[in-house]
Design a protein around this motif. Sequence first.
Motif, PDB file in Angstrom:
ATOM      1  N   ARG A   1      13.899  27.347 -44.153  1.00 28.76           N
ATOM      2  CA  ARG A   1      14.171  27.214 -45.590  1.00 28.76           C
ATOM      3  C   ARG A   1      13.868  25.794 -46.060  1.00 28.76           C
ATOM      4  O   ARG A   1      13.260  25.597 -47.120  1.00 28.76           O
ATOM      5  CB  ARG A   1      15.631  27.565 -45.880  1.00 28.76           C
ATOM      6  N   GLU A   2      14.261  24.788 -45.280  1.00 29.63           N
ATOM      7  CA  GLU A   2      13.986  23.398 -45.659  1.00 29.63           C
ATOM      8  C   GLU A   2      12.493  23.108 -45.713  1.00 29.63           C
ATOM      9  O   GLU A   2      12.020  22.447 -46.636  1.00 29.63           O
ATOM     10  CB  GLU A   2      14.671  22.447 -44.676  1.00 29.63           C
ATOM     11  N   HIS A   3      11.740  23.622 -44.747  1.00 27.78           N
ATOM     12  CA  HIS A   3      10.285  23.428 -44.762  1.00 27.78           C
ATOM     13  C   HIS A   3       9.662  24.079 -45.992  1.00 27.78           C
ATOM     14  O   HIS A   3       8.813  23.485 -46.659  1.00 27.78           O
ATOM     15  CB  HIS A   3       9.640  24.012 -43.503  1.00 27.78           C
ATOM     16  N   ARG A   4      10.089  25.296 -46.282  1.00 32.26           N
ATOM     17  CA  ARG A   4       9.515  26.006 -47.428  1.00 32.26           C
ATOM     18  C   ARG A   4       9.945  25.379 -48.749  1.00 32.26           C
ATOM     19  O   ARG A   4       9.165  25.340 -49.696  1.00 32.26           O
ATOM     20  CB  ARG A   4       9.910  27.481 -47.387  1.00 32.26           C
ATOM     21  N   MET A   5      11.179  24.918 -48.830  1.00 31.33           N
ATOM     22  CA  MET A   5      11.668  24.280 -50.052  1.00 31.33           C
ATOM     23  C   MET A   5      10.923  22.974 -50.322  1.00 31.33           C
ATOM     24  O   MET A   5      10.679  22.628 -51.477  1.00 31.33           O
ATOM     25  CB  MET A   5      13.163  23.991 -49.967  1.00 31.33           C
ATOM     26  N   ALA A   6      10.569  22.257 -49.274  1.00 31.59           N
ATOM     27  CA  ALA A   6       9.839  20.999 -49.438  1.00 31.59           C
ATOM     28  C   ALA A   6       8.472  21.238 -50.073  1.00 31.59           C
ATOM     29  O   ALA A   6       7.965  20.381 -50.800  1.00 31.59           O
ATOM     30  CB  ALA A   6       9.678  20.310 -48.094  1.00 31.59           C
ATOM     31  N   ALA A   7       7.905  22.402 -49.831  1.00 32.68           N
ATOM     32  CA  ALA A   7       6.590  22.715 -50.391  1.00 32.68           C
ATOM     33  C   ALA A   7       6.683  23.279 -51.814  1.00 32.68           C
ATOM     34  O   ALA A   7       5.677  23.322 -52.519  1.00 32.68           O
ATOM     35  CB  ALA A   7       5.867  23.710 -49.491  1.00 32.68           C
ATOM     36  N   ALA A   8       7.859  23.701 -52.239  1.00 33.89           N
ATOM     37  CA  ALA A   8       8.040  24.282 -53.573  1.00 33.89           C
ATOM     38  C   ALA A   8       8.308  23.180 -54.597  1.00 33.89           C
ATOM     39  O   ALA A   8       8.918  22.172 -54.300  1.00 33.89           O
ATOM     40  CB  ALA A   8       9.205  25.258 -53.567  1.00 33.89           C
ATOM     41  N   ALA A   9       7.840  23.415 -55.813  1.00 27.49           N
ATOM     42  CA  ALA A   9       8.046  22.448 -56.897  1.00 27.49           C
ATOM     43  C   ALA A   9       8.856  23.102 -58.008  1.00 27.49           C
ATOM     44  O   ALA A   9       8.472  24.138 -58.542  1.00 27.49           O
ATOM     45  CB  ALA A   9       6.711  21.967 -57.439  1.00 27.49           C
ATOM     46  N   GLY A  10       9.983  22.506 -58.327  1.00 27.99           N
ATOM     47  CA  GLY A  10      10.811  22.996 -59.422  1.00 27.99           C
ATOM     48  C   GLY A  10      11.880  23.966 -58.963  1.00 27.99           C
ATOM     49  O   GLY A  10      11.751  24.610 -57.923  1.00 27.99           O
TER      50      GLY A  10
ATOM     51  N   ALA B   1      18.689  15.226 -32.973  1.00 23.11           N
ATOM     52  CA  ALA B   1      17.698  14.401 -33.653  1.00 23.11           C
ATOM     53  C   ALA B   1      16.291  14.867 -33.314  1.00 23.11           C
ATOM     54  O   ALA B   1      15.406  14.885 -34.167  1.00 23.11           O
ATOM     55  CB  ALA B   1      17.871  12.936 -33.264  1.00 23.11           C
ATOM     56  N   LEU B   2      16.074  15.258 -32.089  1.00 21.20           N
ATOM     57  CA  LEU B   2      14.764  15.743 -31.688  1.00 21.20           C
ATOM     58  C   LEU B   2      14.489  17.133 -32.250  1.00 21.20           C
ATOM     59  O   LEU B   2      13.367  17.455 -32.595  1.00 21.20           O
ATOM     60  CB  LEU B   2      14.662  15.773 -30.157  1.00 21.20           C
ATOM     61  N   ALA B   3      15.507  17.958 -32.345  1.00 19.56           N
ATOM     62  CA  ALA B   3      15.339  19.332 -32.803  1.00 19.56           C
ATOM     63  C   ALA B   3      14.978  19.406 -34.279  1.00 19.56           C
ATOM     64  O   ALA B   3      14.344  20.356 -34.710  1.00 19.56           O
ATOM     65  CB  ALA B   3      16.612  20.126 -32.547  1.00 19.56           C
ATOM     66  N   ASP B   4      15.353  18.422 -35.071  1.00 16.82           N
ATOM     67  CA  ASP B   4      15.059  18.457 -36.496  1.00 16.82           C
ATOM     68  C   ASP B   4      13.612  18.124 -36.807  1.00 16.82           C
ATOM     69  O   ASP B   4      13.157  18.341 -37.908  1.00 16.82           O
ATOM     70  CB  ASP B   4      15.978  17.492 -37.255  1.00 16.82           C
ATOM     71  N   ASP B   5      12.900  17.608 -35.845  1.00 17.78           N
ATOM     72  CA  ASP B   5      11.519  17.199 -36.058  1.00 17.78           C
ATOM     73  C   ASP B   5      10.566  18.292 -35.574  1.00 17.78           C
ATOM     74  O   ASP B   5       9.656  18.035 -34.800  1.00 17.78           O
ATOM     75  CB  ASP B   5      11.267  15.880 -35.327  1.00 17.78           C
ATOM     76  N   VAL B   6      10.794  19.524 -36.031  1.00 24.09           N
ATOM     77  CA  VAL B   6      10.006  20.679 -35.609  1.00 24.09           C
ATOM     78  C   VAL B   6       8.966  20.977 -36.683  1.00 24.09           C
ATOM     79  O   VAL B   6       9.296  21.078 -37.863  1.00 24.09           O
ATOM     80  CB  VAL B   6      10.934  21.904 -35.407  1.00 24.09           C
ATOM     81  N   PRO B   7       7.691  21.149 -36.283  1.00 23.74           N
ATOM     82  CA  PRO B   7       6.659  21.491 -37.272  1.00 23.74           C
ATOM     83  C   PRO B   7       6.932  22.871 -37.889  1.00 23.74           C
ATOM     84  O   PRO B   7       7.546  23.726 -37.249  1.00 23.74           O
ATOM     85  CB  PRO B   7       5.365  21.498 -36.468  1.00 23.74           C
ATOM     86  N   PRO B   8       6.461  23.092 -39.105  1.00 23.95           N
ATOM     87  CA  PRO B   8       6.743  24.356 -39.792  1.00 23.95           C
ATOM     88  C   PRO B   8       6.312  25.603 -39.027  1.00 23.95           C
ATOM     89  O   PRO B   8       7.046  26.589 -38.997  1.00 23.95           O
ATOM     90  CB  PRO B   8       5.967  24.239 -41.108  1.00 23.95           C
ATOM     91  N   ASP B   9       5.147  25.577 -38.388  1.00 21.19           N
ATOM     92  CA  ASP B   9       4.688  26.773 -37.672  1.00 21.19           C
ATOM     93  C   ASP B   9       5.572  27.087 -36.473  1.00 21.19           C
ATOM     94  O   ASP B   9       5.859  28.253 -36.182  1.00 21.19           O
ATOM     95  CB  ASP B   9       3.224  26.642 -37.261  1.00 21.19           C
ATOM     96  N   LEU B  10       6.048  26.069 -35.788  1.00 21.55           N
ATOM     97  CA  LEU B  10       6.954  26.279 -34.665  1.00 21.55           C
ATOM     98  C   LEU B  10       8.316  26.768 -35.156  1.00 21.55           C
ATOM     99  O   LEU B  10       8.934  27.633 -34.537  1.00 21.55           O
ATOM    100  CB  LEU B  10       7.107  25.001 -33.842  1.00 21.55           C
ATOM    101  N   ALA B  11       8.772  26.236 -36.280  1.00 15.50           N
ATOM    102  CA  ALA B  11      10.046  26.681 -36.859  1.00 15.50           C
ATOM    103  C   ALA B  11       9.969  28.162 -37.233  1.00 15.50           C
ATOM    104  O   ALA B  11      10.909  28.924 -36.981  1.00 15.50           O
ATOM    105  CB  ALA B  11      10.403  25.834 -38.075  1.00 15.50           C
ATOM    106  N   GLU B  12       8.847  28.579 -37.815  1.00 13.65           N
ATOM    107  CA  GLU B  12       8.657  29.990 -38.185  1.00 13.65           C
ATOM    108  C   GLU B  12       8.661  30.876 -36.934  1.00 13.65           C
ATOM    109  O   GLU B  12       9.273  31.938 -36.912  1.00 13.65           O
ATOM    110  CB  GLU B  12       7.344  30.172 -38.950  1.00 13.65           C
ATOM    111  N   SER B  13       7.992  30.413 -35.881  1.00 18.55           N
ATOM    112  CA  SER B  13       7.928  31.168 -34.637  1.00 18.55           C
ATOM    113  C   SER B  13       9.309  31.293 -33.998  1.00 18.55           C
ATOM    114  O   SER B  13       9.684  32.366 -33.510  1.00 18.55           O
ATOM    115  CB  SER B  13       6.956  30.487 -33.674  1.00 18.55           C
TER     116      SER B  13
END
Length: 103
Positions: A67-76, A18-30
């Motif tokens: 992928r989830e972070h990037r998909m959330a920012a994509a539209a369509g 539960a804690l691991a899923d709450d990672v900011p996008p920049d940290l996830a990329e790193s």
Amino acid sequence: MIRPIALAALALGLAAPALADDVPPDLAESRLRGCLLAGATSPGQTQLAAKVIEVRAFCGAQIKRVREHRMAAAAGPDAKAAVARKLDAEIAHAVANFSGFSS
């Protein structure tokens, strides 16, 4: 004496996802970049395609999170497909660079 320790370990193990899923996008990329580096430089496969498959399996959780972070920012659906293709290409390129294999 063992039971309280086992219960604490179990509670921590259940809370960690539960804690691991709450990672900011920049940290996830790193984290993904670090995982790709570790996987690509590990001994094992001697061909780029096989190494990419091996690293994708090794870094599956990090890839999913990015992928989830990037998909959330994509539209369509077209944008989401483009995001997926771009991430896949980035992963293959990173593995090629880190492993020293040519594409």
